[in-house]
Design a protein around this motif. Structure first.
Motif, mmCIF file in Angstrom:
data_model
loop_
_atom_site.group_PDB
_atom_site.id
_atom_site.type_symbol
_atom_site.label_atom_id
_atom_site.label_comp_id
_atom_site.label_asym_id
_atom_site.label_seq_id
_atom_site.Cartn_x
_atom_site.Cartn_y
_atom_site.Cartn_z
ATOM 1 N N SER A 175 0.836 -1.208 0.000
ATOM 2 C CA SER A 175 0.000 0.000 0.000
ATOM 3 C C SER A 175 0.859 1.241 0.000
ATOM 4 C CB SER A 175 -0.883 0.032 1.243
ATOM 5 O OG SER A 175 -1.712 -1.066 1.251
ATOM 6 N N TYR A 176 0.437 2.228 -0.751
ATOM 7 C CA TYR A 176 1.113 3.525 -0.763
ATOM 8 C C TYR A 176 0.072 4.595 -0.520
ATOM 9 C CZ TYR A 176 4.769 0.797 -2.858
ATOM 10 O OH TYR A 176 5.709 -0.169 -3.069
ATOM 11 N N SER B 299 -10.110 6.229 0.479
ATOM 12 C CA SER B 299 -10.076 5.331 -0.665
ATOM 13 C C SER B 299 -9.077 5.779 -1.726
ATOM 14 C CB SER B 299 -11.475 5.191 -1.275
ATOM 15 O OG SER B 299 -11.972 6.468 -1.538
ATOM 16 N N CYS B 300 -8.320 6.881 -1.462
ATOM 17 C CA CYS B 300 -7.310 7.321 -2.425
ATOM 18 C C CYS B 300 -6.010 6.524 -2.270
ATOM 19 C CB CYS B 300 -6.990 8.800 -2.246
ATOM 20 S SG CYS B 300 -8.410 9.815 -2.591
ATOM 21 N N GLY B 301 -5.838 5.839 -1.153
ATOM 22 C CA GLY B 301 -4.631 5.049 -0.963
ATOM 23 C C GLY B 301 -4.518 4.034 -2.085
ATOM 24 N N SER B 302 -3.301 3.876 -2.651
ATOM 25 C CA SER B 302 -3.198 2.950 -3.776
ATOM 26 C C SER B 302 -2.545 1.645 -3.336
ATOM 27 C CB SER B 302 -2.422 3.597 -4.924
ATOM 28 O OG SER B 302 -1.068 3.587 -4.617
ATOM 29 N N VAL B 303 -2.947 0.580 -3.964
ATOM 30 C CA VAL B 303 -2.440 -0.751 -3.642
ATOM 31 C C VAL B 303 -1.827 -1.322 -4.906
ATOM 32 C CG1 VAL B 303 -3.079 -3.071 -2.879
ATOM 33 C CG2 VAL B 303 -4.242 -1.085 -1.901
ATOM 34 N N THR B 304 -0.568 -1.746 -4.812
ATOM 35 C CA THR B 304 0.045 -2.428 -5.958
ATOM 36 C C THR B 304 0.379 -3.855 -5.530
ATOM 37 O OG1 THR B 304 2.254 -1.748 -5.339
ATOM 38 C CG2 THR B 304 1.083 -0.304 -6.855
ATOM 39 N N PHE B 305 0.588 -4.710 -6.526
ATOM 40 C CA PHE B 305 0.799 -6.129 -6.245
ATOM 41 C C PHE B 305 2.245 -6.493 -6.526
ATOM 42 C CE2 PHE B 305 -3.626 -5.395 -6.960
ATOM 43 C CZ PHE B 305 -4.176 -6.019 -5.854
ATOM 44 N N THR C 41 -8.638 -0.804 6.752
ATOM 45 C CA THR C 41 -9.404 0.134 5.918
ATOM 46 C C THR C 41 -10.273 -0.620 4.907
ATOM 47 O OG1 THR C 41 -7.704 0.295 4.202
ATOM 48 C CG2 THR C 41 -7.566 1.871 6.040
ATOM 49 N N GLY C 42 -9.848 -1.815 4.555
ATOM 50 C CA GLY C 42 -10.558 -2.603 3.543
ATOM 51 C C GLY C 42 -9.999 -2.423 2.149
ATOM 52 N N LEU C 43 -9.047 -1.472 1.998
ATOM 53 C CA LEU C 43 -8.527 -1.160 0.656
ATOM 54 C C LEU C 43 -7.804 -2.331 0.004
ATOM 55 C CD1 LEU C 43 -7.194 2.461 1.112
ATOM 56 C CD2 LEU C 43 -8.964 1.680 -0.474
ATOM 57 N N THR C 44 -6.995 -3.039 0.789
ATOM 58 C CA THR C 44 -6.235 -4.149 0.199
ATOM 59 C C THR C 44 -7.187 -5.198 -0.361
ATOM 60 O OG1 THR C 44 -4.485 -3.763 1.827
ATOM 61 C CG2 THR C 44 -4.469 -5.887 0.682
ATOM 62 N N LEU C 45 -8.134 -5.602 0.464
ATOM 63 C CA LEU C 45 -9.059 -6.650 0.026
ATOM 64 C C LEU C 45 -9.924 -6.164 -1.145
ATOM 65 C CD1 LEU C 45 -9.560 -9.531 0.753
ATOM 66 C CD2 LEU C 45 -11.216 -8.809 2.458
ATOM 67 N N ALA C 46 -10.327 -4.898 -1.101
ATOM 68 C CA ALA C 46 -11.155 -4.358 -2.193
ATOM 69 C C ALA C 46 -10.394 -4.417 -3.519
ATOM 70 C CB ALA C 46 -11.562 -2.923 -1.876
ATOM 71 N N ARG C 47 -9.102 -4.032 -3.494
ATOM 72 C CA ARG C 47 -8.304 -4.042 -4.730
ATOM 73 C C ARG C 47 -8.070 -5.480 -5.213
ATOM 74 N NH1 ARG C 47 -9.507 0.514 -4.262
ATOM 75 N NH2 ARG C 47 -8.171 2.353 -4.353
ATOM 76 N N ILE C 48 -7.848 -6.380 -4.273
ATOM 77 C CA ILE C 48 -7.619 -7.774 -4.677
ATOM 78 C C ILE C 48 -8.899 -8.362 -5.263
ATOM 79 C CG2 ILE C 48 -7.060 -10.083 -3.812
ATOM 80 C CD1 ILE C 48 -5.168 -8.743 -1.804
ATOM 81 N N LEU C 49 -10.014 -8.063 -4.661
ATOM 82 C CA LEU C 49 -11.298 -8.551 -5.201
ATOM 83 C C LEU C 49 -11.499 -8.039 -6.622
ATOM 84 C CD1 LEU C 49 -13.581 -8.117 -2.062
ATOM 85 C CD2 LEU C 49 -13.260 -10.247 -3.325
ATOM 86 N N GLU C 50 -11.159 -6.762 -6.825
ATOM 87 C CA GLU C 50 -11.314 -6.150 -8.145
ATOM 88 C C GLU C 50 -10.385 -6.838 -9.158
ATOM 89 O OE1 GLU C 50 -11.583 -1.471 -9.067
ATOM 90 O OE2 GLU C 50 -9.648 -2.133 -8.364
#
Ligand code: PRP
Length: 185
Positions: free
Chosen positions: A80-81, A87-93, A115-124
């Motif tokens: 995460s960055y 929800s502006c935090g960005s997640v890269t893999f 925050t849920g951001l990691t899981l949300a991005r992975i789900l997407e």
């Protein structure tokens, strides 16, 4: 050779005091219950369990060994960055799933959803690969900083607030190996 000389590592200086929060017995009880539900829900299927590294490793290893149906296993790693407060935090893999997941039943496994951001991005991201179904499993659903709506299908514990370590969860990489879960105060 008996491991009599083993000692817990010294706690890093400047860390807060840790207070026992969830015992290994309580964790074990929830892990067995989650595994039992997953085994029943996926009877006759062979889901792909995808663990989100690194914190998940201990929970993942305990969980899969209690599941009584066949499962496949793979891992993904997210970094995460930016701000995790919105929800502006960005997640890269930094490590992707390697199994083909098209047409598969996926279960994403997290140690903690914050925050849920990691899981949300992975789900997407994984949703784009046309799996047959995706469900989520988290040992801890921590709600105080949630910034995106996430449904957790298999949840071990719901926690309102606090900095939690142990059983895979870290503070600057320390504490992951502890068998119980603590709050740092
Ligand atoms: C932790 C945890 C989740 C994520 C949850 O991972 O394991 O993957 O944070 O936070 P979020 O809901 O706010 O996105 P972290 O990035 O700290 O890496 P780690 O698993 O290696 O500890």
């Amino acid at each position: 050779m008996p491991l009599t000389s083993f000692q817990q590592p010294t706690e890093p200086e400047g860390f807060l005091k840790k207070e026992l929060f969830i015992t290994k017995e309580a964790i074990r009880e929830r892990v067995v219950a989650l595994a039992s539900r997953i085994s029943a829900d996926y009877q006759g299927k062979e889901p792909v369990m995808v663990g989100v590294l690194n914190g998940v490793v201990i929970f993942f290893a305990d969980l899969v060994r209690e599941i009584s149906i066949p499962v496949k296993m793979d891992f993904i790693r997210a970094a995460s960055y930016g701000s995790r407060m919105d929800s502006c935090g960005s997640v890269t893999f930094t490590k992707d799933v390697e199994l083909s997941i098209e047409g598969q039943d996926l279960i994403l496994v997290e140690d903690i959803v914050d925050t849920g951001l990691t899981l949300a991005r992975i789900l997407e991201k994984l949703g784009e690969r046309a799996p047959r179904s995706i469900r989520t499993c988290a040992l801890i659903d921590k709600q105080e900083r949630r910034s995106v709506s996430i449904s957790i299908d298999y949840c071990g514990f719901t926690v309102e607030e606090g900095f939690i370590v142990g059983y895979g969860l870290d503070c600057r990489e320390a504490y992951r190996q502890l068998p119980d879960i603590y709050i740092l105060r």
